[in-house]
Structure formats: structure tokens, C-alpha cells
Design an enzyme around this catalytic site. Structure first.
Site, PDB file in Angstrom:
ATOM      1  NE  ARG A   1      22.128  62.019  21.189  1.00  0.00           N
ATOM      2  CZ  ARG A   1      22.927  62.427  22.177  1.00  0.00           C
ATOM      3  NH1 ARG A   1      22.499  62.398  23.416  1.00  0.00           N
ATOM      4  NH2 ARG A   1      24.147  62.859  21.924  1.00  0.00           N
TER       5      ARG A   1
ATOM      6  CG  ASN B   1      22.540  66.113  22.451  1.00  0.00           C
ATOM      7  OD1 ASN B   1      23.501  66.275  21.710  1.00  0.00           O
ATOM      8  ND2 ASN B   1      22.614  66.264  23.754  1.00  0.00           N
TER       9      ASN B   1
ATOM     10  CB  SER C   1     -10.585 100.311 -11.883  1.00  0.00           C
ATOM     11  OG  SER C   1     -10.450 101.144 -10.765  1.00  0.00           O
TER      12      SER C   1
ATOM     13  NE  ARG D   1     -14.268 101.980 -20.813  1.00  0.00           N
ATOM     14  CZ  ARG D   1     -14.364 103.065 -20.054  1.00  0.00           C
ATOM     15  NH1 ARG D   1     -15.397 103.893 -20.170  1.00  0.00           N
ATOM     16  NH2 ARG D   1     -13.415 103.349 -19.182  1.00  0.00           N
TER      17      ARG D   1
HETATM   18  C1  UD1 Z   1      29.536  65.623  25.265  1.00  0.00           C
HETATM   19  C2  UD1 Z   1      30.478  65.245  26.406  1.00  0.00           C
HETATM   20  C3  UD1 Z   1      29.702  65.212  27.711  1.00  0.00           C
HETATM   21  C4  UD1 Z   1      29.003  66.540  27.943  1.00  0.00           C
HETATM   22  C5  UD1 Z   1      28.160  66.940  26.734  1.00  0.00           C
HETATM   23  C6  UD1 Z   1      27.684  68.383  26.896  1.00  0.00           C
HETATM   24  C7  UD1 Z   1      32.120  63.768  25.400  1.00  0.00           C
HETATM   25  C8  UD1 Z   1      32.608  62.367  25.251  1.00  0.00           C
HETATM   26  N1  UD1 Z   1      31.045  63.943  26.133  1.00  0.00           N
HETATM   27  O1  UD1 Z   1      28.588  64.588  25.150  1.00  0.00           O
HETATM   28  O2  UD1 Z   1      30.576  64.959  28.787  1.00  0.00           O
HETATM   29  O3  UD1 Z   1      28.191  66.449  29.095  1.00  0.00           O
HETATM   30  O4  UD1 Z   1      28.930  66.880  25.529  1.00  0.00           O
HETATM   31  O5  UD1 Z   1      26.846  68.790  25.854  1.00  0.00           O
HETATM   32  O6  UD1 Z   1      32.738  64.679  24.877  1.00  0.00           O
HETATM   33  N2  UD1 Z   1      31.818  65.684  17.619  1.00  0.00           N
HETATM   34  C9  UD1 Z   1      32.796  65.662  16.638  1.00  0.00           C
HETATM   35  N3  UD1 Z   1      33.417  64.497  16.327  1.00  0.00           N
HETATM   36  C10 UD1 Z   1      33.116  63.342  16.961  1.00  0.00           C
HETATM   37  C11 UD1 Z   1      32.124  63.359  17.980  1.00  0.00           C
HETATM   38  C12 UD1 Z   1      31.503  64.545  18.284  1.00  0.00           C
HETATM   39  O7  UD1 Z   1      33.103  66.695  16.046  1.00  0.00           O
HETATM   40  O8  UD1 Z   1      33.733  62.315  16.611  1.00  0.00           O
HETATM   41  C13 UD1 Z   1      31.153  66.956  17.946  1.00  0.00           C
HETATM   42  C14 UD1 Z   1      29.665  66.928  17.707  1.00  0.00           C
HETATM   43  O9  UD1 Z   1      29.374  67.368  16.394  1.00  0.00           O
HETATM   44  C15 UD1 Z   1      29.138  67.880  18.759  1.00  0.00           C
HETATM   45  C16 UD1 Z   1      30.165  67.812  19.868  1.00  0.00           C
HETATM   46  O10 UD1 Z   1      31.304  67.212  19.316  1.00  0.00           O
HETATM   47  O11 UD1 Z   1      29.094  69.204  18.265  1.00  0.00           O
HETATM   48  C17 UD1 Z   1      29.668  66.995  21.057  1.00  0.00           C
HETATM   49  O12 UD1 Z   1      29.409  65.688  20.627  1.00  0.00           O
HETATM   50  P1  UD1 Z   1      28.158  64.861  21.143  1.00  0.00           P
HETATM   51  O13 UD1 Z   1      28.164  63.543  20.486  1.00  0.00           O
HETATM   52  O14 UD1 Z   1      26.924  65.673  21.056  1.00  0.00           O
HETATM   53  O15 UD1 Z   1      28.556  64.664  22.670  1.00  0.00           O
HETATM   54  P2  UD1 Z   1      27.591  64.395  23.894  1.00  0.00           P
HETATM   55  O16 UD1 Z   1      27.173  62.974  23.874  1.00  0.00           O
HETATM   56  O17 UD1 Z   1      26.542  65.404  23.934  1.00  0.00           O
HETATM   57 CA    CA Z   2      25.908  67.018  22.609  1.00  0.00          CA
END
Ligand code: UD1
Ligand code: CA
Length: 460
Positions: free
Chosen positions: A16, A231, A409, A444
């Protein structure tokens, strides 16, 4: 903190954000987003800190090179937050205490909040897992906290899996968890990807704990902005402005005057002394330090520099990687490129550019000059329009101007060249040979005055 290990999730792409840069590397107040959760963990003296990387892993590891003792785990394919923790769990097999799990994209979290969560988690009843929730006006996108009629947490349902009534719940999961290590290691591999996104959801651990008869406390955080997840770039801008507010508030409470906090940009980590006055549209970046009683006028940008006390940086000056002494005046419209040492009481005036130069105590270059690769002694006067010709098309050369010299200067100093102590350079001179001390040098063309010439030319 005792018996505390940590996992930081930082493998996601951040779709996103619509960016070629991994999400967790986008900057907030001068540091990559990921720098903040790691900083909190280091501040709490968490034992082992495991960082899960995936997208842009190399760049992410490089960005964290300033932190010592991190363990990196590579999650080659991003199958969800639960899967990311599965990867990290391999590194925590020997751990017996609690594990705090933070998201790389929740940068505003504070050590106080993490401590409060730990307190709840290690409370009387001893919980397998605890997490932070927040109540949001617009909960869309977040996992919702589902409670039974008695108010007990029963699970977390992701936005995309919500039923219509669940979607209306505005208590959300902040993505900050404290988990008992043995519960984590026993259950993490039991998470299944049977859900709308076909992902392994880490919050499923909450439901699993409840099913096993555990009590799951949620610490409901009142300041929702602290636990906001970043995000997209709208949220990035909001996080930047909150972080900026924190930095400025701390500075103001410590005795720095900020004329307009809405239009002042100071990175986390900059240090500024009491009674320093900062006008609007100033940017102070990197590890800059500014002493007491300085004035930084509007539009100045100061980066990775050290400025001593009582110094004035006038409007629209740019200072990079430079050390500036006390009682100095810089600008307006001066440009100090990296590598300068400007002595006490020096003056660098308008439209003066200085690079890799040492300027001695009390020396002045007040107008329109270029001083590059030069070594200027004490009490030197550099006249308007003086240029150090430091580049011969192939190499850079040094110019040395010794104490008390006077440079008239419109002088060009063709480097390598040296002007000795107390020497005089007449205005308009091109200096190509060393000038001994106490001498005068002047090149000069003879001046010719032809009386009445103009009248004859115009033939009136
Ligand atoms: C997640 C939570 C959600 C919460 C929200 C809060 C889950 C399934 N959902 O959603 O309940 O409300 O955070 O901000 O956990 N990441 C990895 N590996 C992966 C997927 C993600 O390292 O395979 C890391 C991402 O880099 C990020 C974090 O995990 O730093 C959160 O992942 P993201 O995809 O942003 O989760 P949300 O959809 O925001
Ligand atoms: Ca997130």
C-alpha cells in the site's frame, strides 16, 4: 528487562506504500521506520532481538547496522505474520521467558507502553499471550478484537474475514504482543492459513490460547496514535508529524524556543542547548548538536553538524557536516558543504560557499566567495568575490592563508598556493605563486584614463 526476547516483523513489502523501497525503511524524523521499534527494544534491554526480513532484506539489514547484536532471520516468501514468527521461533528455542513481538510498521510505540503490557502479561493470572488494543473511530483495515458477553477476549478477526457485525467493532489489534515462550513454541506451527487471505495470521494465537483455557488480557491503549500502523503514505505523513511533535515538545520543555512548532523540522537525535531560538522553516537533521543561546533563523538547514554556543545562523543558510565554533555568524544565504571547521568569532557572510576548509578564529569572509580545500588562519580578512581556484580539471589542490593576511576583493588564489602571515593581496589579483609574510602581491593591468573619450564616442 529480565527473561525477555523479542521478534520484530519487517519482511512485508508494504504494497500500500506503492514504493520501490521496503516499507520499514521509509523515514520518520530522520530515521528508517524500523529504527524505532528496535530502539525501544534496545532501550528495554531485551535479550535476543530477532528481526524477520524478506523484501529488501539486504537494505533492511544495512539500515540497522548501527544496532549491535541483532539476529536476522530471512522469510523468503511472505506468507503472513504467523509465518514470519514461525521463521523467527527457530532462533528462540532455548528461550524460556516471554517474547515481545513488534511490527516494523508500528513506529510510534513507546517503552512505557511495552512496559505496561509486560506488567499486565506477568500479572496475577499469568497469561499465555497478551496484546495491545486501541479504540478507533475508523477501524477499517485492522484486525478486530472479539469479546464474549462478559467482556473477555475470545479472538481477533482480520478485516477481510469479518462478518458484517464484526466489521462494526471498533476495538482493534495494535499488532504488539507479549507471548509466553513455551506457549509460542508449542502453538506457532499449528496456525493454519484457512482464511480470506490464505495467510498464516499471528493473531490466531489469541483464539488458540482461549481455546486452551488461557486468559488473554488486552491492554487498551488510550492514545490510539501511538499504536497506529503505517500502511500508506498518508499514515507515514501523520506518523512524521506526531514524531516531530514529540521531538519539539521535549526540546521546548528543556528550554529551547521554537517559534512555530508546526513549521519546524528536527530529527530524533538532534541536541539543542537552552535559550537557543529557532525560527520557522528550519530543518535540523542527523546527529546535529547546537549549543546554548544560538539563533537559527528562518529557512536554515543544518545537517550532521556541531555548532557551539552563541552562534547565529542567519536565514536560508545550509550547513552540512561542519563544525562551527562559538560567537560565529553564518549567512544569510551561506552554504557550508561537508568537511569544514569554522573557528570562534568567524563570519561567513552572504553567498559564501565553503567546502573542506578550516577557517581560523575571528576570520571573515563576508560576501560572495568560494573557499574550497583551504586552510585559513586566524584574523584573516577575505574580501568580496575571492575565489580559491582549487581544481585544475584533474586534481583538487589546497590553498593556505596564514594568520592576519588580508585578501583584497576579487582575488583568485590558484591552488596549490600559500599566502604568508600578515601579507596583503591587492584587489583583483590572481595569485599563482606563494606570497611571503609581510609582502604585498598585486597583479593589475595599467589603468588608462582617456579624458573626454565618452563624449567624443557619442559625438554630441
Ligand atoms: C496486522 C494484524 C492486524 C492488526 C494490524 C495492526 C495480522 C494478520 N494482522 O495487520 O490484526 O490490526 O497488524 O497494525 O497480523 N510481515 C512479515 N511477514 C509477512 C507478513 C507481514 O514480516 O509474511 C510484517 C510486515 O512487514 C509488517 C508486519 O508484519 O511490519 C504487519 O504486517 P501487515 O501486512 O502490515 O499487517 P496488517 O494487515 O497491518
Ligand atoms: Ca500493518
Amino acid at each position: 528487562m529480565k527473561n525477555l526476547a523479542a521478534i520484530v516483523l519487517a519482511a512485508g513489502k508494504g504494497t500500500r506504500m506503492k514504493s520501490r523501497i521496503p516499507k520499514v525503511l521509509h523515514p520518520i524524523a530522520g530515521h528508517a521506520m524500523l529504527h524505532y521499534p528496535i530502539g525501544v527494544l534496545k532501550g528495554l534491554k531485551a535479550g535476543k532481538v530477532v528481526v524477520v526480513t524478506g523484501h529488501g532484506a539486504e537494505a533492511v539489514e544495512k539500515a540497522l547496522s548501527g544496532f549491535k547484536g541483532l539476529t536476522f532471520v530471512h522469510q523468503a516468501e511472505q506468507k503472513g505474520t504467523g509465518h514470519a514468527v514461525m521463521c523467527a521461533a527457530r532462533e528462540l528455542k532455548a528461550h524460556t521467558g516471554d517474547v515481545i513481538i513488534l511490527s516494523g510498521d508500528v513506529p510510534l510505540i513507546t517503552p512505557q507502553t511495552v512496559k505496561a503490557l509486560l506488567k499486565v502479561h506477568r500479572g496475577k493470572r499469568g497469561a499465555p499471550i497478551s496484546f495491545i488494543s486501541a479504540v478507533l473511530g475508523d477501524p477499517s483495515g485492522y484486525g478486530r478484537v472479539v469479546r464474549d458477553p462478559d467482556g473477555k477476549v475470545t479472538g481477533i478477526v482480520e478485516d477481510k474475514d469479518c462478518t458484517a457485525p464484526q466489521r462494526k467493532i471498533n476495538e482493534v489489534n495494535a499488532g504488539v504482543y507479549m507471548v509466553n515462550a513455551s506457549f509460542l513454541l508449542k502453538n506457532i506451527n499449528r496456525i493454519s492459513p484457512k482464511n480470506a487471505q490464505k495467510e498464516y495470521y499471528l493473531p490466531d494465537l489469541v483464539r488458540m490460547a482461549v481455546e486452551q483455557g488461557g486468559h488473554v488480557p488486552a491492554l487498551t491503549h488510550l492514545d490510539a496514535s501511538e499504536v497506529m500502523g503505517i500502511n500508506n503514505r498518508v499514515e507515514l505523513a501523520r506518523a512524521n508529524s506526531i514524531m516531530r511533535e514529540r521531538v519539539l515538545r521535549e526540546l521546548m520543555l528543556s528550554g529551547v524556543t521554537i517559534v512555530d512548532p508546526g513549521a519546524t523540522y528536527i530529527d530524533v537525535g538532534a541536541r539543542i542547548g537552552v535559550d537557543t531560538l529557532i525560527y520557522p522553516n528550519v530543518h535540523i537533521n542527523g546527529g546535529t548538536t547546537i549549543g546554548e543561546n544560538c539563533v537559527i533563523e528562518e529557512g536554515a538547514r543544518i545537517e550532521d553538524s556541531a555548532i557551539a554556543v552563541n552562534t547565529k545562523v542567519k536565514s536560508y543558510s545550509i550547513i552540512e557536516s561542519t563544525s562551527v565554533g562559538k560567537d560565529v555568524t553564518i549567512g544569510p544565504f551561506a552554504r557550508l558543504r561537508p568537511g569544514n571547521v569554522i573557528g570562534d568569532r568567524a563570519r561567513i557572510g552572504n553567498f559564501v560557499e565553503v567546502k573542506k576548509s578550516i577557517v581560523g578564529t575571528g576570520s571573515k569572509a563576508n560576501h560572495l566567495s568560494y573557499l574550497g580545500d583551504s586552510e585559513i588562519g586566524d584574523n584573516v580578512n577575505i574580501g568580496a568575490g575571492t575565489i580559491t581556484c582549487n581544481y585544475d580539471g584533474v586534481k583538487k589542490h589546497r590553498t593556505v592563508i596564514e594568520d592576519n593576511a588580508f585578501i583584497g576583493s576579487d582575488t583568485q588564489l590558484v591552488a596549490p598556493v600559500r599566502v604568508g602571515k600578515n601579507a596583503y593581496v591587492g584587489s583583483g589579483t590572481t595569485v599563482t605563486k606563494d606570497v611571503p609574510s609581510w609582502s604585498l602581491v598585486i597583479t593589475r593591468a595599467n589603468e588608462r584614463v582617456v579624458e573626454g573619450w565618452a563624449k567624443r564616442k557619442i559625438k554630441k
